[in-house]
Write a protein that holds these residues in place. Structure first.
Motif, mmCIF file in Angstrom:
data_model
loop_
_atom_site.group_PDB
_atom_site.id
_atom_site.type_symbol
_atom_site.label_atom_id
_atom_site.label_comp_id
_atom_site.label_asym_id
_atom_site.label_seq_id
_atom_site.Cartn_x
_atom_site.Cartn_y
_atom_site.Cartn_z
ATOM 1 N N ALA A 46 -32.869 21.927 63.532
ATOM 2 C CA ALA A 46 -32.671 21.868 62.086
ATOM 3 C C ALA A 46 -32.853 20.428 61.624
ATOM 4 C CB ALA A 46 -31.275 22.371 61.707
ATOM 5 N N GLY A 47 -33.307 20.262 60.402
ATOM 6 C CA GLY A 47 -33.489 18.928 59.851
ATOM 7 C C GLY A 47 -34.941 18.471 59.914
ATOM 8 N N ASP A 48 -35.142 17.216 59.618
ATOM 9 C CA ASP A 48 -36.483 16.629 59.531
ATOM 10 C C ASP A 48 -36.948 16.183 60.916
ATOM 11 O OD1 ASP A 48 -38.817 15.476 58.758
ATOM 12 O OD2 ASP A 48 -37.911 13.792 57.675
ATOM 13 N N PRO A 49 -38.043 16.746 61.442
ATOM 14 C CA PRO A 49 -38.518 16.302 62.767
ATOM 15 C C PRO A 49 -39.045 14.873 62.765
ATOM 16 C CG PRO A 49 -40.075 17.834 61.761
ATOM 17 C CD PRO A 49 -38.859 17.840 60.899
ATOM 18 N N SER A 50 -39.496 14.382 61.620
ATOM 19 C CA SER A 50 -39.997 13.005 61.584
ATOM 20 C C SER A 50 -38.886 12.000 61.869
ATOM 21 C CB SER A 50 -40.635 12.707 60.227
ATOM 22 O OG SER A 50 -39.682 12.817 59.185
ATOM 23 N N ALA A 51 -37.630 12.372 61.567
ATOM 24 C CA ALA A 51 -36.516 11.474 61.870
ATOM 25 C C ALA A 51 -36.366 11.278 63.376
ATOM 26 C CB ALA A 51 -35.218 12.031 61.277
ATOM 27 N N GLN A 52 -36.611 12.344 64.153
ATOM 28 C CA GLN A 52 -36.535 12.223 65.603
ATOM 29 C C GLN A 52 -37.638 11.296 66.122
ATOM 30 O OE1 GLN A 52 -33.830 13.739 66.611
ATOM 31 N NE2 GLN A 52 -33.595 14.709 64.598
ATOM 32 N N TRP A 53 -38.819 11.387 65.530
ATOM 33 C CA TRP A 53 -39.912 10.499 65.927
ATOM 34 C C TRP A 53 -39.572 9.042 65.622
ATOM 35 C CZ3 TRP A 53 -44.125 9.607 68.603
ATOM 36 C CH2 TRP A 53 -44.969 8.568 68.214
ATOM 37 N N ARG A 54 -39.000 8.805 64.453
ATOM 38 C CA ARG A 54 -38.664 7.428 64.083
ATOM 39 C C ARG A 54 -37.617 6.841 65.025
ATOM 40 N NH1 ARG A 54 -38.650 9.650 58.791
ATOM 41 N NH2 ARG A 54 -36.375 9.577 58.772
ATOM 42 N N VAL A 55 -36.626 7.642 65.387
ATOM 43 C CA VAL A 55 -35.597 7.146 66.296
ATOM 44 C C VAL A 55 -36.194 6.866 67.674
ATOM 45 C CG1 VAL A 55 -33.417 7.711 67.432
ATOM 46 C CG2 VAL A 55 -33.759 8.308 65.041
ATOM 47 N N LEU A 72 -27.575 1.069 56.273
ATOM 48 C CA LEU A 72 -26.926 2.362 56.416
ATOM 49 C C LEU A 72 -26.557 2.946 55.060
ATOM 50 C CD1 LEU A 72 -24.530 1.642 59.421
ATOM 51 C CD2 LEU A 72 -26.779 2.731 59.473
ATOM 52 N N GLY A 73 -26.546 4.278 55.033
ATOM 53 C CA GLY A 73 -26.087 4.982 53.848
ATOM 54 C C GLY A 73 -24.574 5.105 53.836
ATOM 55 N N THR A 74 -24.040 5.734 52.794
ATOM 56 C CA THR A 74 -22.587 5.837 52.631
ATOM 57 C C THR A 74 -21.954 6.646 53.754
ATOM 58 O OG1 THR A 74 -22.900 5.745 50.227
ATOM 59 C CG2 THR A 74 -20.765 6.506 51.047
ATOM 60 N N ASP A 75 -22.569 7.783 54.105
ATOM 61 C CA ASP A 75 -21.998 8.623 55.159
ATOM 62 C C ASP A 75 -21.984 7.882 56.498
ATOM 63 O OD1 ASP A 75 -21.737 10.573 53.263
ATOM 64 O OD2 ASP A 75 -23.602 11.611 53.815
ATOM 65 N N ALA A 76 -23.059 7.163 56.788
ATOM 66 C CA ALA A 76 -23.125 6.426 58.055
ATOM 67 C C ALA A 76 -22.102 5.303 58.089
ATOM 68 C CB ALA A 76 -24.530 5.877 58.256
ATOM 69 N N ILE A 77 -21.857 4.655 56.941
ATOM 70 C CA ILE A 77 -20.877 3.577 56.900
ATOM 71 C C ILE A 77 -19.490 4.121 57.203
ATOM 72 C CG2 ILE A 77 -19.767 1.883 55.406
ATOM 73 C CD1 ILE A 77 -22.431 1.643 53.911
ATOM 74 N N VAL A 78 -19.167 5.293 56.630
ATOM 75 C CA VAL A 78 -17.860 5.907 56.893
ATOM 76 C C VAL A 78 -17.738 6.302 58.355
ATOM 77 C CG1 VAL A 78 -16.376 7.869 56.342
ATOM 78 C CG2 VAL A 78 -17.636 6.696 54.518
ATOM 79 N N ALA A 79 -18.837 6.809 58.951
ATOM 80 C CA ALA A 79 -18.802 7.219 60.360
ATOM 81 C C ALA A 79 -18.629 6.016 61.280
ATOM 82 C CB ALA A 79 -20.079 7.982 60.714
ATOM 83 N N VAL A 80 -19.276 4.884 60.951
ATOM 84 C CA VAL A 80 -19.157 3.693 61.785
ATOM 85 C C VAL A 80 -17.768 3.090 61.669
ATOM 86 C CG1 VAL A 80 -20.017 1.335 62.107
ATOM 87 C CG2 VAL A 80 -21.631 3.214 61.735
ATOM 88 N N GLY A 81 -17.222 3.070 60.477
ATOM 89 C CA GLY A 81 -15.872 2.549 60.274
ATOM 90 C C GLY A 81 -15.779 1.045 60.267
ATOM 91 N N ILE A 82 -16.874 0.345 60.021
ATOM 92 C CA ILE A 82 -16.886 -1.112 59.955
ATOM 93 C C ILE A 82 -17.283 -1.515 58.544
ATOM 94 C CG2 ILE A 82 -17.889 -3.227 60.896
ATOM 95 C CD1 ILE A 82 -18.436 -1.746 63.465
ATOM 96 N N GLY A 146 -36.540 3.501 55.038
ATOM 97 C CA GLY A 146 -35.572 2.748 54.267
ATOM 98 C C GLY A 146 -34.321 2.433 55.047
ATOM 99 N N ILE A 147 -33.984 3.274 56.030
ATOM 100 C CA ILE A 147 -32.777 3.041 56.825
ATOM 101 C C ILE A 147 -33.039 2.045 57.950
ATOM 102 C CG2 ILE A 147 -31.091 4.138 58.342
ATOM 103 C CD1 ILE A 147 -31.342 6.654 56.703
ATOM 104 N N ALA A 148 -34.145 2.227 58.665
ATOM 105 C CA ALA A 148 -34.483 1.349 59.797
ATOM 106 C C ALA A 148 -35.940 0.933 59.674
ATOM 107 C CB ALA A 148 -34.244 2.061 61.119
ATOM 108 N N ALA A 149 -36.175 -0.374 59.627
ATOM 109 C CA ALA A 149 -37.529 -0.908 59.469
ATOM 110 C C ALA A 149 -37.786 -1.937 60.566
ATOM 111 C CB ALA A 149 -37.706 -1.540 58.096
ATOM 112 N N PRO A 150 -38.671 -1.633 61.538
ATOM 113 C CA PRO A 150 -38.967 -2.611 62.591
ATOM 114 C C PRO A 150 -39.733 -3.811 62.045
ATOM 115 C CG PRO A 150 -39.637 -0.374 63.216
ATOM 116 C CD PRO A 150 -39.350 -0.354 61.757
ATOM 117 N N ASN A 151 -39.568 -4.935 62.718
ATOM 118 C CA ASN A 151 -40.351 -6.128 62.404
ATOM 119 C C ASN A 151 -41.768 -5.910 62.929
ATOM 120 O OD1 ASN A 151 -41.589 -8.766 62.656
ATOM 121 N ND2 ASN A 151 -39.575 -9.646 62.314
#
Length: 523
Positions: A46-55, A72-82, A146-151
């Motif tokens: 389930a979800g976007d397969p392109s996200a798996q490729w990017r990771v 990170l987005g809002t949900d990810a910030i809450v999950a990280v807790g930092i 937008g979430i992760a951009a390699p140099n």
């Protein structure tokens, strides 16, 4: 049809470029397969397969030291807790376990390229590095988000440098002695200095490997002694069965970094996990650290006995020094070893080992997360300085003690000592003498032949110089009887040999007329 040199060079470059691109594809596909298993088993596709490729691409790029900007987005910030995770940060701590796959496969390619002429080898090596960089750049462009951009600049340069290092290391391993001799001639270095210089290079490589081996030993001991804490940390993460496998693979990718951290700890300067932290034998000051079971090997309280661990790099240097003294610097009656050769080998080997350890520490340093985790790893300058001092001191002690031939290490031969010889590790990886160029094998055979001729000439000379002894009575009797026995044996065997020859020629064998018996007339 013969092909010209230009065509051969073109095909050498094209072939290596295709092979390097395939190596990059293998690494990315391996990362993608792991994420595909997680996506299918845990998420039911389930979800976007392109996200798996990017990771997957981001993981491969991190394995080559490429920095990745994260927002990170809002949900990810809450999950990280930092709290600092709400601001953009950079991940740059290399997961070099992935990069070692690229390095090793290009090492294998370099062993093959070393058999080509020099110009073709250079073209192929350059083509492979450029192809690796271009494929890495293309993969990074497809993974930019937008979430992760390699140099993108590092996405081209860093994988290309890893591939280039692997191929050049293999070519140098094959032709290192020849190029060292050529460099000595170009720099007008006298032959008398070359024994000490070769020993310094080999001792430096061996000393650096010994310190990293000591780091692996320290890491393994820490994981065993604090095994319960690692299990409790794993249970606290509450991961699924697939998550356990993925977590194991992530730690396997970070294992080279952990070994370098442990080696830096054993050397003395230690390392840090976050700004303001310090982990060394002198003391441990830890703040919040990532929830990674591999980090359970860190003891939060430094005990006094830990200072004894600093002796491990010195002992590694002593061991390498003893072996080098008994092999490469063994000396002969015609050419004994001088004190300045020991000094050059010890000081030069220590300096080279320190430089290599500093490079390893630099590669194991980077940003591991937001906020204070932006500074993680050892201080490369301190590691290089202390490593050179400790390994150099150990080499000098080992070389001075190894010349006396006493102790438990006396008589042990170092596999790396002889020129053009392989090591057990290279044989285990399939990089031994079987992969050596035919020219080198022919040269080795010719050298063996020359040694055999020299031994035969020495034996003949010793026989000529032997004193003449008068024969005894038994010897005279044997000399008188031997010709009669040989004549009788020849007379008995000759008719049989003549008969076999006639049968082989297809002729009717001739038999001697039998003698007439007594009492019967001859017919």
């Amino acid at each position: 049809m013969r092909t010209g040199p230009a065509v051969r060079r073109l095909w050498a470059g094209i072939g290596q470029a295709v092979e390097s691109a395939a190596i990059v594809a293998v690494g990315i596909v391996l990362c993608a397969l792991v994420l595909l298993a997680v996506w299918g088993i845990d998420q039911g596709f389930a979800g976007d397969p392109s996200a798996q490729w990017r990771v997957a691409v981001d993981a491969w790029l991190l394995g080559h030291g490429v920095a990745i900007g994260v927002t990170l987005g809002t949900d990810a910030i809450v999950a990280v807790g930092i709290e600092e995770a709400g601001r953009p940060f950079v991940l740059s701590l290399g997961a070099w376990g992935i990069g070692l796959i690229t390095f090793w496969l290009h090492w294998r390619s370099g062993r093959r390229l070393a058999e080509l002429p020099l110009i073709e080898t250079g073209i192929a090596v350059a083509s492979g590095a450029v192809a690796t960089g271009l494929v890495g750049l293309g993969a990074a462009a497809t993974a930019t988000h937008g979430i992760a951009a390699p140099n993108l600049g590092q996405a081209f340069a860093h994988p290309a440098l890893v591939a280039l290092a692997g191929m050049l290391a293999a070519v140098l391993a094959v032709h290192g002695h020849d190029w060292l001799a050529a460099a000595a001639r170009g720099l007008t270095i006298e032959e008398g200095w070359m024994r000490a210089i070769r020993t310094a290079i080999r001792s430096g490589l061996g000393g650096a490997a010994g310190v990293l081996g000591a780091g692996a030993l320290v890491l393994g001991a820490g994981l065993v002694l604090r095994f319960t804490d690692g299990i409790l940390l794993m249970e606290a993460l509450q991961v699924s069965h697939v998550g356990v496998v993925v977590l194991f693979l992530v730690q396997l990718a970070l294992l080279p970094v952990a070994v370098v951290w442990a080696a830096s700890w054993a050397i003395g300067p230690g390392f840090m996990i976050g700004t303001g932290s310090s982990i060394s034998p002198l003391g441990t000051d830890l703040g919040p650290v990532p929830s990674l079971p591999l980090l359970a090997a860190i003891d939060p309280e430094a005990a006094p006995w830990m200072l004894a661990v600093v002796a491990l790099p010195v002992l590694a240097g002593v061991l390498v020094g003893v072996l080098a003294r008994q092999t490469m610097l063994a000396g002969t009656a015609e050419r004994p070893v001088h004190w300045w050769e020991l000094a050059i080998a010890g000081v030069g080997g220590g300096a080279l080992a320190g430089a290599l350890l500093g490079v390893a520490a630099m590669l194991a340093t980077g940003s591991a997360g937001p906020g204070r985790l932006a500074e993680t790893g050892p201080d490369a300058v301190l590691v290089a300085a202390w490593g050179a001092l400790e390994v150099g001191a150990g080499l000098l002690v080992g070389m001075a003690a190894g010349g006396r031939g006493a102790g438990a290490l006396a008589g042990i031969a170092l596999p790396l000592a002889g020129e053009r010889e392989g090591s057990r590790v290279r044989d285990f990886l399939g990089l031994g003498a079987a992969d050596a160029p035919d020219g080198r094998e022919a040269a080795a055979d010719a050298a063996d032949g020359r040694e055999g001729e020299a031994e035969s000439e020495a034996a003949d000379a010793s026989a000529d110089d032997a004193p003449v002894v008068a024969p005894s009575a038994d010897d005279q009797e044997t000399a008188a009887i031997a010709p009669l026995a040989d004549a009788q044996e020849t007379a008995a065997i000759a008719p049989l040999a003549d008969a076999r020859a006639e049968r082989a020629a297809g002729a009717e064998p001739t038999h001697p007329e039998p003698a007439p018996e007594q009492g019967r007339p001859a017919t």
